[in-house]
Design a protein around this motif. Structure first.
Motif, PDB file in Angstrom:
ATOM      1  N   GLU A  49      14.089   8.828  17.082  1.00 14.81           N
ATOM      2  CA  GLU A  49      13.342  10.078  17.217  1.00 14.81           C
ATOM      3  C   GLU A  49      14.248  11.282  16.958  1.00 14.81           C
ATOM      4  O   GLU A  49      13.846  12.248  16.302  1.00 14.81           O
ATOM      5  N   LEU A  50      15.477  11.210  17.456  1.00 14.35           N
ATOM      6  CA  LEU A  50      16.367  12.362  17.372  1.00 14.35           C
ATOM      7  C   LEU A  50      16.901  12.601  15.964  1.00 14.35           C
ATOM      8  O   LEU A  50      17.203  13.748  15.597  1.00 14.35           O
ATOM      9  N   VAL A  51      17.086  11.559  15.184  1.00 20.37           N
ATOM     10  CA  VAL A  51      17.688  11.748  13.850  1.00 20.37           C
ATOM     11  C   VAL A  51      16.665  12.056  12.770  1.00 20.37           C
ATOM     12  O   VAL A  51      17.040  12.300  11.615  1.00 20.37           O
ATOM     13  N   ASP A  52      15.389  12.066  13.118  1.00 15.88           N
ATOM     14  CA  ASP A  52      14.370  12.390  12.117  1.00 15.88           C
ATOM     15  C   ASP A  52      14.627  13.757  11.483  1.00 15.88           C
ATOM     16  O   ASP A  52      14.463  13.937  10.267  1.00 15.88           O
ATOM     17  N   GLU A  53      15.032  14.715  12.296  1.00 17.48           N
ATOM     18  CA  GLU A  53      15.232  16.074  11.760  1.00 17.48           C
ATOM     19  C   GLU A  53      16.430  16.140  10.812  1.00 17.48           C
ATOM     20  O   GLU A  53      16.577  17.099  10.044  1.00 17.48           O
ATOM     21  N   PHE A  98      29.109  13.100  14.134  1.00 14.58           N
ATOM     22  CA  PHE A  98      27.740  13.462  14.509  1.00 14.58           C
ATOM     23  C   PHE A  98      27.688  14.874  15.086  1.00 14.58           C
ATOM     24  O   PHE A  98      28.615  15.296  15.806  1.00 14.58           O
ATOM     25  N   PRO A  99      26.612  15.615  14.800  1.00 16.56           N
ATOM     26  CA  PRO A  99      26.467  16.953  15.389  1.00 16.56           C
ATOM     27  C   PRO A  99      26.503  16.886  16.912  1.00 16.56           C
ATOM     28  O   PRO A  99      25.891  15.998  17.520  1.00 16.56           O
ATOM     29  N   GLN A 100      27.201  17.818  17.531  1.00 10.79           N
ATOM     30  CA  GLN A 100      27.357  17.787  18.988  1.00 10.79           C
ATOM     31  C   GLN A 100      26.020  17.882  19.703  1.00 10.79           C
ATOM     32  O   GLN A 100      25.785  17.228  20.726  1.00 10.79           O
ATOM     33  N   GLU A 101      25.113  18.701  19.155  1.00  8.81           N
ATOM     34  CA  GLU A 101      23.806  18.844  19.806  1.00  8.81           C
ATOM     35  C   GLU A 101      23.014  17.542  19.775  1.00  8.81           C
ATOM     36  O   GLU A 101      22.245  17.234  20.705  1.00  8.81           O
ATOM     37  N   LEU A 102      23.185  16.753  18.730  1.00 12.55           N
ATOM     38  CA  LEU A 102      22.529  15.454  18.652  1.00 12.55           C
ATOM     39  C   LEU A 102      23.075  14.516  19.726  1.00 12.55           C
ATOM     40  O   LEU A 102      22.302  13.861  20.437  1.00 12.55           O
ATOM     41  N   ILE A 103      24.391  14.454  19.864  1.00 11.42           N
ATOM     42  CA  ILE A 103      24.999  13.565  20.859  1.00 11.42           C
ATOM     43  C   ILE A 103      24.669  14.031  22.273  1.00 11.42           C
ATOM     44  O   ILE A 103      24.375  13.213  23.155  1.00 11.42           O
ATOM     45  N   ARG A 136      18.981  12.116  27.190  1.00 14.36           N
ATOM     46  CA  ARG A 136      17.720  11.374  27.206  1.00 14.36           C
ATOM     47  C   ARG A 136      17.902   9.904  27.554  1.00 14.36           C
ATOM     48  O   ARG A 136      17.028   9.288  28.165  1.00 14.36           O
ATOM     49  N   ALA A 137      19.040   9.331  27.173  1.00 14.48           N
ATOM     50  CA  ALA A 137      19.278   7.910  27.444  1.00 14.48           C
ATOM     51  C   ALA A 137      20.089   7.686  28.714  1.00 14.48           C
ATOM     52  O   ALA A 137      20.369   6.535  29.064  1.00 14.48           O
TER      53      ALA A 137
END
Length: 404
Positions: free
Chosen positions: A193-197, A118-123, A129-130
């Motif tokens: 929400e985060l993986v939509d992009e 997974f992209p680091q910015e996503l994680i 947020r969580a």
């Protein structure tokens, strides 16, 4: 107006599709190969009299061009054929959406097989947020294997297990009690929400129970968070026209709860079948009941358990008369699949295959439907059956079924 029932036998493919070479699946055949494996390992031929009456074996042999090793074969009493997929992927949403008249003609986003995947910015954003202490996994993995590897560490650390596969998917496994089911579902909502992009098709919550790698087991509280289909499906159109659309199993999740009027969950194959029978029996006229039988894919196909897959098909076959007995004059039954998952094939992923296109109504004349050019032929048939406007894709065969 009559009722209709769709039984989506998840992953029961019946032979490599014409474009199987693009997916590395030339030679795959879920049904024929699991029957052969069952015969080789047990010395017995599997008996599927009721599914063969629905045309499953004839369809498989016509599509896959190889014999099915089976006992107690019956002559079809249905309309039977085989459908190829025009969607770009061999994943669950693509197969379901195309069957409902909306093929996926764009490319999903996928995560690479590198570690971390997974992209680091996503994680980083997900952890922030969580309010997580971190994550475990971050790789391509089998859902059962990764529980054995990381389940105990997850309980100790409170870090959810995040992983993916060859599908466009982000999966999160967490313990129902130690982590909390509500917390897991909220985490999946944030992830959606985060993986939509990244154009990811689904986020899946994978709750489990147990206290060690020896007894970890997924529960029936799985939840899929899918993106919306790109245009209205036959479910939307039927619901808008006044048909009562009922989801059983994970159907509502796959269609992002669009076009669904009523939802039911049930754990395991036999419970799903029993719930289907009950709901169909109680449903009023002008209803569509849509059931996904997930165990074939989740418990046997992905785990490459051909013998277990065969035994589950036999259970389905044994129960099928209970459902057929509920059909009244004018009711329609469709049995199909969304992709293949050949348990004898290398790896643990779906396989690009034809799917069965089986349709039955009482007192019909059996008919061979041949090759269908898209799964959407089944959605178009539903549109014809319920007399709503024509879908953009598919050629229906309702009149062929109704002809006496």
């Amino acid at each position: 107006m009559a009722k209709a029932l769709i039984l989506m036998a998840d992953s029961v493919g019946i032979g490599a599709a014409p474009d199987a070479n693009d997916f590395g699946d030339v030679g795959a055949n879920t049904l024929a190969h699991l029957l052969a494996e069952y015969h080789e390992k047990t010395g017995d031929k599997l008996s599927l009299p009721n599914l063969s009456r629905m045309g499953l074996i004839d369809a498989c042999e016509a599509a896959g061009k190889e014999p099915c090793i089976i006992a107690n074969r019956q002559t079809p009493i249905s309309a039977w054929g085989y459908a190829k997929e025009i969607s770009t992927g061999k994943d669950t949403p693509s197969g379901h959406w195309e069957m409902a008249g909306v093929p996926v003609l764009f490319d999903w986003g996928y995560f690479p097989k590198t570690v971390p995947t997974f992209p680091q910015e996503l994680i980083d954003e997900l952890i922030k947020r969580a309010d997580l202490p971190g994550i475990l996994g971050n790789c391509h993995a089998s859902g059962t294997t990764i529980l054995e590897q990381l389940g105990e560490e997850h309980i100790i650390t409170g870090k959810p297990i995040c992983y993916t596969s060859a599908d466009s998917i982000f999966q999160i496994a967490a313990h129902e009690e130690h982590f909390g089911l509500d917390k897991l579902l909220k985490l999946c909502e944030i992830t959606r929400e985060l993986v939509d992009e990244y154009n990811i098709g689904r986020v899946i919550a994978r709750p489990f129970l147990g206290e060690s790698k020896d007894d970890f087991a997924r529960t029936g509280n799985r939840r899929d968070y899918s993106v919306l289909p790109p245009s209205p499906t036959v479910l939307d159109k039927l619901s808008d026209a006044g048909t009562h659309v009922i989801s059983i199993g994970k159907i509502a999740d796959i269609y992002a709860h669009q076009g669904i009027n009523e939802k039911h969950k049930a754990p395991g194959l036999m419970n799903l079948l029993a719930k289907t029978k009950q709901v169909f029996k109680e449903a009023k006229d002008n209803s569509l009941i849509f059931t996904n039988l997930v165990d074939f894919d989740e418990k046997f196909g992905h785990r490459r358990d051909a013998v277990g897959y065969a035994k589950a098909l036999a259970q389905f076959d044994d129960y099928l008369p209970e459902i057929l007995d509920e059909l009244n004059e004018g009711d329609l039954l469709i049995i199909t699949a969304d992709h293949g998952c050949d348990p004898t094939w290398p790896g643990t992923e779906h396989t690009r295959e034809y799917v069965p296109c089986l349709a039955y109504t009482k007192d019909m004349q059996p008919i061979a439907l041949g090759q269908r050019e898209t799964f959407a032929d089944m959605g178009q048939t539903l549109a014809q059956w319920f007399d709503i406007s024509k879908l953009n894709y598919g050629e229906g065969f309702a009149e062929q079924i109704k002809a006496k």
